[in-house]
Enzyme design. Structure first.
Site, PDB file in Angstrom:
ATOM      1  N   HIS A   1     -82.457 -24.157  42.189  1.00  0.00           N
ATOM      2  CA  HIS A   1     -83.150 -24.880  43.258  1.00  0.00           C
ATOM      3  C   HIS A   1     -82.901 -26.370  43.044  1.00  0.00           C
ATOM      4  CE1 HIS A   1     -85.396 -21.277  44.359  1.00  0.00           C
ATOM      5  NE2 HIS A   1     -85.736 -21.136  43.094  1.00  0.00           N
ATOM      6  N   ASN A  10     -90.106 -18.246  48.983  1.00  0.00           N
ATOM      7  CA  ASN A  10     -91.490 -18.710  48.876  1.00  0.00           C
ATOM      8  C   ASN A  10     -91.565 -20.164  48.422  1.00  0.00           C
ATOM      9  OD1 ASN A  10     -93.511 -16.442  49.326  1.00  0.00           O
ATOM     10  ND2 ASN A  10     -91.937 -15.455  48.105  1.00  0.00           N
ATOM     11  N   ALA A  61     -91.435 -20.663  41.507  1.00  0.00           N
ATOM     12  CA  ALA A  61     -90.115 -20.743  40.891  1.00  0.00           C
ATOM     13  C   ALA A  61     -89.558 -22.169  40.857  1.00  0.00           C
ATOM     14  CB  ALA A  61     -89.156 -19.829  41.648  1.00  0.00           C
TER      15      ALA A  61
HETATM   16  N1  LIG Z   1     -94.111 -18.426  44.899  1.00  0.00           N
HETATM   17  C1  LIG Z   1     -92.922 -18.181  44.348  1.00  0.00           C
HETATM   18  O1  LIG Z   1     -92.213 -19.073  43.902  1.00  0.00           O
HETATM   19  C2  LIG Z   1     -92.451 -16.757  44.256  1.00  0.00           C
HETATM   20  C3  LIG Z   1     -91.368 -16.436  43.424  1.00  0.00           C
HETATM   21  C4  LIG Z   1     -90.975 -15.114  43.323  1.00  0.00           C
HETATM   22  C5  LIG Z   1     -91.611 -14.139  44.089  1.00  0.00           C
HETATM   23  N2  LIG Z   1     -92.621 -14.491  44.926  1.00  0.00           N
HETATM   24  C6  LIG Z   1     -93.326 -13.490  45.760  1.00  0.00           C
HETATM   25  O2  LIG Z   1     -94.307 -12.856  44.955  1.00  0.00           O
HETATM   26  C7  LIG Z   1     -94.458 -11.494  45.380  1.00  0.00           C
HETATM   27  C8  LIG Z   1     -94.273 -10.566  44.167  1.00  0.00           C
HETATM   28  O3  LIG Z   1     -92.980 -10.746  43.630  1.00  0.00           O
HETATM   29  P1  LIG Z   1     -92.360  -9.694  42.599  1.00  0.00           P
HETATM   30  O4  LIG Z   1     -91.081 -10.263  42.141  1.00  0.00           O
HETATM   31  O5  LIG Z   1     -93.399  -9.307  41.603  1.00  0.00           O
HETATM   32  O6  LIG Z   1     -92.073  -8.461  43.579  1.00  0.00           O
HETATM   33  P2  LIG Z   1     -91.876  -6.931  43.200  1.00  0.00           P
HETATM   34  O7  LIG Z   1     -91.154  -6.320  44.354  1.00  0.00           O
HETATM   35  O8  LIG Z   1     -91.328  -6.767  41.840  1.00  0.00           O
HETATM   36  O9  LIG Z   1     -93.385  -6.356  43.176  1.00  0.00           O
HETATM   37  C9  LIG Z   1     -94.217  -6.321  44.306  1.00  0.00           C
HETATM   38  C10 LIG Z   1     -95.214  -5.180  44.124  1.00  0.00           C
HETATM   39  O10 LIG Z   1     -96.196  -5.284  45.135  1.00  0.00           O
HETATM   40  C11 LIG Z   1     -96.413  -4.002  45.727  1.00  0.00           C
HETATM   41  N3  LIG Z   1     -96.867  -4.197  47.100  1.00  0.00           N
HETATM   42  C12 LIG Z   1     -96.126  -4.559  48.169  1.00  0.00           C
HETATM   43  N4  LIG Z   1     -96.903  -4.641  49.255  1.00  0.00           N
HETATM   44  C13 LIG Z   1     -98.164  -4.328  48.867  1.00  0.00           C
HETATM   45  C14 LIG Z   1     -99.409  -4.244  49.527  1.00  0.00           C
HETATM   46  N5  LIG Z   1     -99.525  -4.469  50.841  1.00  0.00           N
HETATM   47  N6  LIG Z   1    -100.499  -3.917  48.807  1.00  0.00           N
HETATM   48  C15 LIG Z   1    -100.394  -3.667  47.475  1.00  0.00           C
HETATM   49  N7  LIG Z   1     -99.237  -3.707  46.787  1.00  0.00           N
HETATM   50  C16 LIG Z   1     -98.135  -4.043  47.476  1.00  0.00           C
HETATM   51  C17 LIG Z   1     -95.079  -3.288  45.608  1.00  0.00           C
HETATM   52  O11 LIG Z   1     -95.246  -1.875  45.642  1.00  0.00           O
HETATM   53  C18 LIG Z   1     -94.564  -3.781  44.263  1.00  0.00           C
HETATM   54  O12 LIG Z   1     -94.966  -2.959  43.192  1.00  0.00           O
HETATM   55  C19 LIG Z   1     -93.425 -11.264  46.488  1.00  0.00           C
HETATM   56  O13 LIG Z   1     -94.021 -11.425  47.755  1.00  0.00           O
HETATM   57  C20 LIG Z   1     -92.411 -12.376  46.249  1.00  0.00           C
HETATM   58  O14 LIG Z   1     -91.749 -12.752  47.444  1.00  0.00           O
HETATM   59  C21 LIG Z   1     -93.067 -15.766  44.998  1.00  0.00           C
END
Ligand SMILES: NC(=O)c1ccc[n+]([C@@H]2O[C@H](COP(=O)([O-])OP(=O)(O)OC[C@H]3O[C@@H](n4cnc5c(N)ncnc54)[C@H](O)[C@@H]3O)[C@@H](O)[C@H]2O)c1
Length: 255
Positions: A206, A176, A120
């Protein structure tokens, strides 16, 4: 090339939809801890199939994690052990030196890569370059509308002030970006983080400030929330897609 996706939420869905249109990607395997999430997404993706991680691992070249810190702990080593490249979105999971080094060593041994999208934020390229010459300070201020934290704050509230290590432990799904910034620059102990809930703002913002031998860097961005998850920035999905394209494309732009 075949792709495995762990996590069919906001980012996993955006990535799968984009990958479906990339001609170099032949097959997309989907897994989510919630069976319905993978089954529902499968209906929208022409080249996809729902499979458990252990079942799709022998069939894929790259695995994308867009699930949770726990998913990284549960699957990252298995993916690398199978010699497959891994893209990690839940970067906060890498704050423990011992875990990160274990994955690094495994990737080295199996001759595969761990890709960490800039997510992000912007400016990771500058921080990476600057860290070669030496950085004196990196500060991140992240401001989000209160609903991103699932709470109702009626005034601007500083929820956290401290280093990136504590920030990712206290806010495992919200910050993150602090982890990516730490890995690129000064590490988790020295990167300073402020997390703010502000009812006046409608967008996630940010601000990054860094000083070093290179000079001074200021980055400020206002992110639109992901339409499917207001806690996630849409930019994170775009960055995941850009990383996948970078893996495929022979021309590598930026560092
Ligand atoms: N790097 C970055 O800048 C950044 C930015 C946004 C989100 N993220 C991270 O990326 C990840 C995904 O974000 P999102 O917005 O798509 O979240 P989201 O909640 O929309 O989707 C996450 C999905 O993963 C599934 N899930 C959770 N734990 C699981 C596991 N152990 N095994 C399999 N599936 C599992 C959930 O059921 C859900 O469908 C999160 O951890 C979030 O914190 C990172």
């Amino acid at each position: 090339m075949n792709l495995g996706i762990i996590g069919c939420g906001a980012i996993g869905t955006d990535l799968a939809l984009a990958a479906d249109k990339i001609k170099e990607i032949e097959k997309i395997y989907l897994y989510d801890i919630k069976e319905n999430a993978s089954k529902d997404l499968c209906k929208k993706i022409t080249k996809s199939e729902v499979k458990k991680v252990k079942d799709f691992l022998p069939l894929v070249d790259v695995v994308f994690e867009g699930a949770s810190q726990k998913a990284v702990k549960d699957y990252a080593e298995e993916v690398l052990n199978a010699g497959k490249n891994l893209i990690i979105m839940s970067v906060g999971s890498l704050f423990k030196d011992s875990f990160r080094k274990k994955l690094q060593n495994k990737a080295r041994e199996k001759k595969c890569k761990i890709y960490i999208p800039s997510g992000a934020i912007c400016g990771i390229d500058g921080i990476l370059s600057a860290s070669i010459g030496g950085i004196d300070e990196v500060t991140l201020v992240t401001t989000k509308p209160p609903e991103s934290f699932g709470k109702n704050y009626s005034i601007r509230t500083v929820l956290f002030k401290g280093n990136a290590k504590d920030a990712v432990k206290k806010f495992p799904t919200n910050i993150n970006v602090a982890a990516s910034l730490s890995l690129a620059g000064m590490g988790f102990n020295l990167t300073q983080v402020q997390i703010v809930a502000d009812p006046v703002v409608s967008r996630i913002s940010h601000k990054i400030l860094a000083h070093g031998k290179f000079g001074r860097l200021r980055v400020e961005l206002e992110n639109m929330p992901n339409p499917n998850n207001p806690g996630s920035s849409y930019m994170a999905s775009l960055s995941a897609i850009a990383t996948l394209k970078k893996i495929i494309d022979p021309i590598q732009i930026g560092i």
